[in-house]
Design a protein around this motif. Structure first.
Motif, PDB file in Angstrom:
ATOM      1  N   MET A 251       6.545   9.646  -4.754  1.00  0.00           N
ATOM      2  CA  MET A 251       7.405  10.254  -3.733  1.00  0.00           C
ATOM      3  C   MET A 251       7.324   9.442  -2.451  1.00  0.00           C
ATOM      4  SD  MET A 251       6.479  14.291  -4.191  1.00  0.00           S
ATOM      5  CE  MET A 251       7.980  15.012  -3.579  1.00  0.00           C
ATOM      6  N   ARG A 252       8.439   9.444  -1.735  1.00  0.00           N
ATOM      7  CA  ARG A 252       8.469   8.844  -0.412  1.00  0.00           C
ATOM      8  C   ARG A 252       7.949   9.850   0.602  1.00  0.00           C
ATOM      9  NH1 ARG A 252      14.042   5.709   0.492  1.00  0.00           N
ATOM     10  NH2 ARG A 252      12.868   5.093   2.329  1.00  0.00           N
ATOM     11  N   ASN A 253       7.645   9.349   1.789  1.00  0.00           N
ATOM     12  CA  ASN A 253       7.110  10.180   2.857  1.00  0.00           C
ATOM     13  C   ASN A 253       8.012  11.379   3.148  1.00  0.00           C
ATOM     14  OD1 ASN A 253       6.720  10.964   5.779  1.00  0.00           O
ATOM     15  ND2 ASN A 253       5.000   9.572   5.504  1.00  0.00           N
ATOM     16  N   GLY A 254       9.302  11.147   3.307  1.00  0.00           N
ATOM     17  CA  GLY A 254      10.241  12.225   3.612  1.00  0.00           C
ATOM     18  C   GLY A 254      10.303  13.266   2.508  1.00  0.00           C
ATOM     19  N   ASP A 255      10.217  12.812   1.258  1.00  0.00           N
ATOM     20  CA  ASP A 255      10.212  13.753   0.130  1.00  0.00           C
ATOM     21  C   ASP A 255       8.983  14.654   0.191  1.00  0.00           C
ATOM     22  OD1 ASP A 255      12.540  12.553  -0.889  1.00  0.00           O
ATOM     23  OD2 ASP A 255      11.377  11.096  -2.062  1.00  0.00           O
ATOM     24  N   LEU A 256       7.842  14.057   0.528  1.00  0.00           N
ATOM     25  CA  LEU A 256       6.615  14.850   0.659  1.00  0.00           C
ATOM     26  C   LEU A 256       6.733  15.855   1.800  1.00  0.00           C
ATOM     27  CD1 LEU A 256       3.897  12.137  -0.021  1.00  0.00           C
ATOM     28  CD2 LEU A 256       4.200  14.252  -1.308  1.00  0.00           C
ATOM     29  N   MET A 257       7.326  15.428   2.915  1.00  0.00           N
ATOM     30  CA  MET A 257       7.514  16.333   4.058  1.00  0.00           C
ATOM     31  C   MET A 257       8.354  17.547   3.649  1.00  0.00           C
ATOM     32  SD  MET A 257       6.262  15.315   7.173  1.00  0.00           S
ATOM     33  CE  MET A 257       7.344  16.117   8.311  1.00  0.00           C
ATOM     34  N   ARG A 258       9.428  17.301   2.895  1.00  0.00           N
ATOM     35  CA  ARG A 258      10.289  18.406   2.462  1.00  0.00           C
ATOM     36  C   ARG A 258       9.589  19.299   1.432  1.00  0.00           C
ATOM     37  NH1 ARG A 258      13.829  14.381   3.486  1.00  0.00           N
ATOM     38  NH2 ARG A 258      13.779  13.437   1.421  1.00  0.00           N
ATOM     39  N   LYS A 259       8.853  18.692   0.536  1.00  0.00           N
ATOM     40  CA  LYS A 259       8.171  19.450  -0.527  1.00  0.00           C
ATOM     41  C   LYS A 259       7.051  20.334   0.046  1.00  0.00           C
ATOM     42  CE  LYS A 259       6.781  19.880  -4.976  1.00  0.00           C
ATOM     43  NZ  LYS A 259       7.567  20.414  -6.029  1.00  0.00           N
ATOM     44  N   ILE A 260       6.308  19.784   1.025  1.00  0.00           N
ATOM     45  CA  ILE A 260       5.147  20.489   1.570  1.00  0.00           C
ATOM     46  C   ILE A 260       5.532  21.100   2.913  1.00  0.00           C
ATOM     47  CG2 ILE A 260       2.742  20.292   2.290  1.00  0.00           C
ATOM     48  CD1 ILE A 260       2.654  17.703   0.540  1.00  0.00           C
ATOM     49  N   GLY A 261       6.068  22.282   2.876  1.00  0.00           N
ATOM     50  CA  GLY A 261       6.498  22.943   4.100  1.00  0.00           C
ATOM     51  C   GLY A 261       5.358  23.137   5.088  1.00  0.00           C
ATOM     52  N   GLY A 262       5.650  22.855   6.357  1.00  0.00           N
ATOM     53  CA  GLY A 262       4.683  23.123   7.413  1.00  0.00           C
ATOM     54  C   GLY A 262       3.772  21.977   7.787  1.00  0.00           C
ATOM     55  N   VAL A 263       3.752  20.907   7.018  1.00  0.00           N
ATOM     56  CA  VAL A 263       2.885  19.777   7.356  1.00  0.00           C
ATOM     57  C   VAL A 263       3.579  18.920   8.412  1.00  0.00           C
ATOM     58  CG1 VAL A 263       3.696  18.216   5.507  1.00  0.00           C
ATOM     59  CG2 VAL A 263       1.393  17.935   6.428  1.00  0.00           C
ATOM     60  N   SER A 264       2.835  18.507   9.422  1.00  0.00           N
ATOM     61  CA  SER A 264       3.402  17.627  10.450  1.00  0.00           C
ATOM     62  C   SER A 264       3.356  16.186   9.935  1.00  0.00           C
ATOM     63  CB  SER A 264       2.604  17.734  11.745  1.00  0.00           C
ATOM     64  OG  SER A 264       1.302  17.187  11.579  1.00  0.00           O
ATOM     65  N   GLN A 265       4.177  15.339  10.533  1.00  0.00           N
ATOM     66  CA  GLN A 265       4.179  13.925  10.154  1.00  0.00           C
ATOM     67  C   GLN A 265       2.793  13.317  10.378  1.00  0.00           C
ATOM     68  OE1 GLN A 265       6.800  11.868   8.711  1.00  0.00           O
ATOM     69  NE2 GLN A 265       4.848  10.905   8.303  1.00  0.00           N
ATOM     70  N   LYS A 266       2.167  13.688  11.485  1.00  0.00           N
ATOM     71  CA  LYS A 266       0.832  13.167  11.807  1.00  0.00           C
ATOM     72  C   LYS A 266      -0.184  13.540  10.728  1.00  0.00           C
ATOM     73  CE  LYS A 266      -2.887  13.456  15.149  1.00  0.00           C
ATOM     74  NZ  LYS A 266      -3.409  14.083  16.346  1.00  0.00           N
ATOM     75  N   MET A 267      -0.199  14.821  10.332  1.00  0.00           N
ATOM     76  CA  MET A 267      -1.168  15.268   9.322  1.00  0.00           C
ATOM     77  C   MET A 267      -0.868  14.663   7.954  1.00  0.00           C
ATOM     78  SD  MET A 267      -3.575  16.835  10.716  1.00  0.00           S
ATOM     79  CE  MET A 267      -4.395  17.078   9.173  1.00  0.00           C
ATOM     80  N   LEU A 268       0.413  14.524   7.624  1.00  0.00           N
ATOM     81  CA  LEU A 268       0.778  13.920   6.346  1.00  0.00           C
ATOM     82  C   LEU A 268       0.293  12.479   6.296  1.00  0.00           C
ATOM     83  CD1 LEU A 268       2.237  14.122   3.615  1.00  0.00           C
ATOM     84  CD2 LEU A 268       4.331  13.414   4.797  1.00  0.00           C
ATOM     85  N   THR A 269       0.581  11.720   7.334  1.00  0.00           N
ATOM     86  CA  THR A 269       0.168  10.313   7.391  1.00  0.00           C
ATOM     87  C   THR A 269      -1.347  10.187   7.348  1.00  0.00           C
ATOM     88  OG1 THR A 269       2.149   9.739   8.643  1.00  0.00           O
ATOM     89  CG2 THR A 269       0.309   8.202   8.775  1.00  0.00           C
ATOM     90  N   GLN A 270      -2.029  10.988   8.151  1.00  0.00           N
ATOM     91  CA  GLN A 270      -3.495  10.961   8.210  1.00  0.00           C
ATOM     92  C   GLN A 270      -4.101  11.273   6.845  1.00  0.00           C
ATOM     93  OE1 GLN A 270      -4.551  12.959  11.973  1.00  0.00           O
ATOM     94  NE2 GLN A 270      -6.419  13.566  10.940  1.00  0.00           N
ATOM     95  N   THR A 271      -3.582  12.302   6.198  1.00  0.00           N
ATOM     96  CA  THR A 271      -4.134  12.730   4.906  1.00  0.00           C
ATOM     97  C   THR A 271      -3.827  11.707   3.823  1.00  0.00           C
ATOM     98  OG1 THR A 271      -3.824  15.021   5.614  1.00  0.00           O
ATOM     99  CG2 THR A 271      -4.282  14.658   3.288  1.00  0.00           C
ATOM    100  N   LEU A 272      -2.612  11.150   3.820  1.00  0.00           N
ATOM    101  CA  LEU A 272      -2.274  10.115   2.844  1.00  0.00           C
ATOM    102  C   LEU A 272      -3.192   8.898   2.985  1.00  0.00           C
ATOM    103  CD1 LEU A 272       1.614  10.319   2.896  1.00  0.00           C
ATOM    104  CD2 LEU A 272       0.160  10.648   0.872  1.00  0.00           C
ATOM    105  N   LYS A 273      -3.479   8.506   4.220  1.00  0.00           N
ATOM    106  CA  LYS A 273      -4.386   7.367   4.449  1.00  0.00           C
ATOM    107  C   LYS A 273      -5.773   7.658   3.906  1.00  0.00           C
ATOM    108  CE  LYS A 273      -2.184   5.243   8.448  1.00  0.00           C
ATOM    109  NZ  LYS A 273      -2.278   4.913   9.869  1.00  0.00           N
ATOM    110  N   GLU A 274      -6.259   8.878   4.130  1.00  0.00           N
ATOM    111  CA  GLU A 274      -7.587   9.251   3.648  1.00  0.00           C
ATOM    112  C   GLU A 274      -7.620   9.322   2.116  1.00  0.00           C
ATOM    113  OE1 GLU A 274     -11.653  10.120   4.242  1.00  0.00           O
ATOM    114  OE2 GLU A 274     -10.136   9.209   5.527  1.00  0.00           O
ATOM    115  N   LEU A 275      -6.567   9.844   1.514  1.00  0.00           N
ATOM    116  CA  LEU A 275      -6.504   9.905   0.052  1.00  0.00           C
ATOM    117  C   LEU A 275      -6.415   8.505  -0.545  1.00  0.00           C
ATOM    118  CD1 LEU A 275      -4.090  12.952  -0.354  1.00  0.00           C
ATOM    119  CD2 LEU A 275      -6.556  12.902  -0.829  1.00  0.00           C
ATOM    120  N   GLU A 276      -5.678   7.626   0.118  1.00  0.00           N
ATOM    121  CA  GLU A 276      -5.594   6.236  -0.345  1.00  0.00           C
ATOM    122  C   GLU A 276      -6.956   5.552  -0.202  1.00  0.00           C
ATOM    123  OE1 GLU A 276      -3.007   2.161   0.431  1.00  0.00           O
ATOM    124  OE2 GLU A 276      -3.017   3.706   1.979  1.00  0.00           O
ATOM    125  N   ARG A 277      -7.602   5.745   0.924  1.00  0.00           N
ATOM    126  CA  ARG A 277      -8.920   5.148   1.180  1.00  0.00           C
ATOM    127  C   ARG A 277      -9.933   5.557   0.114  1.00  0.00           C
ATOM    128  NH1 ARG A 277     -13.283   7.271   4.575  1.00  0.00           N
ATOM    129  NH2 ARG A 277     -14.734   5.552   4.925  1.00  0.00           N
TER     130      ARG A 277
END
Length: 135
Positions: A45-71
């Motif tokens: 999924m792309r970032n925007g798709d994840l934002m739409r799928k996961i209601g209520g998550v901010s762009q900042k939290m999505l990016t932060q969490t994706l980086k941590e999961l990737e790490r």
């Protein structure tokens, strides 16, 4: 002659405060991480798709969490090197191995959320009654 007192290796235990498995539990106990990992079960999924799928998550939290999961090796970030930028996220094999357990947890939460709400409501009513009696 070898020493008969070979070092005994104890298996990891999440109840031991020094156990490295505690970091794994902290990582996946994060509500955004849990939701991202289960959302990616359906595929990349792309970032925007994840934002739409996961209601209520901010762009900042999505990016932060994706980086941590990737790490931590649970998510793979694939840059398509296009203009405009196109990045996709998918589960790594390690992340996919966690998926089934998380889906069971999601279903449990969906199946029992009303019971949890009712229990909280009963506890709040009891607490309010007790507070009134103390005054």
């Amino acid at each position: 002659m070898k020493s008969s007192a070979a070092k005994k290796i104890t298996p990891p235990s999440v109840f031991d405060p020094t156990c490295p498995a505690r970091h794994a539990l902290e990582l996946i106990a994060n509500k955004w991480a849990l939701l991202i990992l289960t959302a990616l079960e359906a595929g990349a999924m792309r970032n925007g798709d994840l934002m739409r799928k996961i209601g209520g998550v901010s762009q900042k939290m999505l990016t932060q969490t994706l980086k941590e999961l990737e790490r931590n090796g649970l998510v793979i970030r694939k840059d398509m090197n296009t203009m405009p930028p196109h990045v996709e996220y998918s589960l790594s094999p390690l992340g996919a191995s966690l998926g089934n357990a998380l889906i069971v947890l999601d279903r449990w939460a969906e199946d029992h959320c009303m019971e949890l709400d009712a229990a909280r409501e009963r506890a709040d009513v009891r607490r309010a009654r007790t507070a009134r009696r103390v005054r």
